[in-house]
Scaffold this motif. Structure first.
Motif, PDB file in Angstrom:
ATOM      1  N   GLN A  81       0.822  -1.205   0.000  1.00  0.00           N
ATOM      2  CA  GLN A  81       0.000   0.000   0.000  1.00  0.00           C
ATOM      3  C   GLN A  81       0.859   1.259   0.000  1.00  0.00           C
ATOM      4  OE1 GLN A  81      -3.341   0.099  -0.553  1.00  0.00           O
ATOM      5  NE2 GLN A  81      -2.839   2.235  -0.856  1.00  0.00           N
ATOM      6  N   ILE A  82       2.003   1.212   0.667  1.00  0.00           N
ATOM      7  CA  ILE A  82       2.928   2.351   0.625  1.00  0.00           C
ATOM      8  C   ILE A  82       3.393   2.594  -0.808  1.00  0.00           C
ATOM      9  CG2 ILE A  82       5.248   3.111   1.291  1.00  0.00           C
ATOM     10  CD1 ILE A  82       4.694   1.753   4.034  1.00  0.00           C
ATOM     11  N   ILE A  83       3.766   1.525  -1.498  1.00  0.00           N
ATOM     12  CA  ILE A  83       4.189   1.649  -2.896  1.00  0.00           C
ATOM     13  C   ILE A  83       3.045   2.190  -3.744  1.00  0.00           C
ATOM     14  CG2 ILE A  83       4.914   0.355  -4.943  1.00  0.00           C
ATOM     15  CD1 ILE A  83       6.420  -1.541  -2.970  1.00  0.00           C
ATOM     16  N   ALA A  84       1.829   1.686  -3.529  1.00  0.00           N
ATOM     17  CA  ALA A  84       0.672   2.156  -4.286  1.00  0.00           C
ATOM     18  C   ALA A  84       0.440   3.649  -4.062  1.00  0.00           C
ATOM     19  CB  ALA A  84      -0.565   1.368  -3.898  1.00  0.00           C
ATOM     20  N   THR A  85       0.591   4.087  -2.832  1.00  0.00           N
ATOM     21  CA  THR A  85       0.390   5.503  -2.520  1.00  0.00           C
ATOM     22  C   THR A  85       1.441   6.364  -3.211  1.00  0.00           C
ATOM     23  OG1 THR A  85      -0.588   4.934  -0.398  1.00  0.00           O
ATOM     24  CG2 THR A  85       0.238   7.181  -0.638  1.00  0.00           C
ATOM     25  N   ILE A  86       2.685   5.942  -3.157  1.00  0.00           N
ATOM     26  CA  ILE A  86       3.762   6.702  -3.819  1.00  0.00           C
ATOM     27  C   ILE A  86       3.519   6.773  -5.319  1.00  0.00           C
ATOM     28  CG2 ILE A  86       6.232   6.671  -4.386  1.00  0.00           C
ATOM     29  CD1 ILE A  86       6.654   5.490  -1.525  1.00  0.00           C
ATOM     30  N   LEU A  87       3.181   5.627  -5.929  1.00  0.00           N
ATOM     31  CA  LEU A  87       2.929   5.621  -7.373  1.00  0.00           C
ATOM     32  C   LEU A  87       1.721   6.481  -7.724  1.00  0.00           C
ATOM     33  CD1 LEU A  87       3.564   1.851  -8.246  1.00  0.00           C
ATOM     34  CD2 LEU A  87       5.025   3.822  -8.763  1.00  0.00           C
ATOM     35  N   GLY A  88       0.711   6.443  -6.882  1.00  0.00           N
ATOM     36  CA  GLY A  88      -0.474   7.264  -7.127  1.00  0.00           C
ATOM     37  C   GLY A  88      -0.148   8.748  -7.067  1.00  0.00           C
ATOM     38  N   ARG A  89       0.700   9.130  -6.114  1.00  0.00           N
ATOM     39  CA  ARG A  89       1.105  10.540  -6.017  1.00  0.00           C
ATOM     40  C   ARG A  89       1.959  10.952  -7.225  1.00  0.00           C
ATOM     41  NH1 ARG A  89      -1.024  14.297  -3.195  1.00  0.00           N
ATOM     42  NH2 ARG A  89       0.957  15.246  -2.750  1.00  0.00           N
ATOM     43  N   LEU A  90       2.824  10.055  -7.680  1.00  0.00           N
ATOM     44  CA  LEU A  90       3.657  10.364  -8.846  1.00  0.00           C
ATOM     45  C   LEU A  90       2.821  10.478 -10.125  1.00  0.00           C
ATOM     46  CD1 LEU A  90       6.743   8.050  -8.183  1.00  0.00           C
ATOM     47  CD2 LEU A  90       6.625  10.552  -7.941  1.00  0.00           C
ATOM     48  N   ALA A  91       1.698   9.796 -10.165  1.00  0.00           N
ATOM     49  CA  ALA A  91       0.831   9.813 -11.333  1.00  0.00           C
ATOM     50  C   ALA A  91      -0.018  11.088 -11.412  1.00  0.00           C
ATOM     51  CB  ALA A  91      -0.084   8.597 -11.335  1.00  0.00           C
ATOM     52  N   MET A  92      -0.088  11.816 -10.316  1.00  0.00           N
ATOM     53  CA  MET A  92      -0.900  13.042 -10.305  1.00  0.00           C
ATOM     54  C   MET A  92      -0.236  14.106 -11.168  1.00  0.00           C
ATOM     55  SD  MET A  92      -1.979  13.170  -6.314  1.00  0.00           S
ATOM     56  CE  MET A  92      -3.289  14.339  -6.469  1.00  0.00           C
ATOM     57  N   PRO A  93      -1.047  14.895 -11.881  1.00  0.00           N
ATOM     58  CA  PRO A  93      -0.464  15.948 -12.745  1.00  0.00           C
ATOM     59  C   PRO A  93       0.153  17.075 -11.954  1.00  0.00           C
ATOM     60  CG  PRO A  93      -2.875  15.919 -12.923  1.00  0.00           C
ATOM     61  CD  PRO A  93      -2.460  14.829 -11.983  1.00  0.00           C
TER      62      PRO A  93
END
Length: 93
Positions: A81-93
Motif C-alpha cells: 500500500q505504501i508503494i501504491a500511494t507513492i505511485l499514485g502521487r507520482l501519477a498526479m499531474p
C-alpha cells in the motif's frame, strides 16, 4: 501508466491483507486435540497429563506458525500500500 501500477499495488495490498486476516482467523480456531489412541491405552494420570500437555504444545505451535505467517502478510500488505500511494502521487499531474 503510473496510475495503473498504483491500482495494481492497491489490489495486491488488499488481497495480502485479506489473506492475513484469514490466517489469523484460522489461528484463532486451532483446537487442542490429544491423541485419542494413546489416551485409550494409558491409565496412569501422569501419562494422561503428558498426552494433554503435548497436544496443547502442538496446538500452540500450529497457532504460532499461522500467526507468524499472518504478521508477515500484514507487513507485506502495508508495504504494497505504501508503494501504491507513492505511485499514485507520482501519477498526479
Amino acid at each position: 501508466m503510473m496510475q495503473h501500477a498504483a491500482d495494481a499495488f492497491t489490489v495486491a495490498a488488499v488481497l495480502a491483507g485479506l489473506w492475513a486476516a484469514w490466517l489469523w482467523r484460522v489461528a484463532s480456531g486451532v483446537q487442542i486435540e490429544p491423541d485419542r489412541q494413546a489416551l485409550d491405552r494409558v491409565r496412569d494420570p501422569a501419562f494422561v497429563a503428558l498426552i494433554h500437555a503435548r497436544a496443547a504444545r502442538d496446538a500452540w505451535e500450529r497457532a504460532g506458525g499461522l500467526n507468524s505467517s499472518a504478521a508477515k502478510w500484514t507487513a507485506a500488505s502495508v508495504g504494497l500500500q505504501i508503494i501504491a500511494t507513492i505511485l499514485g502521487r507520482l501519477a498526479m499531474p
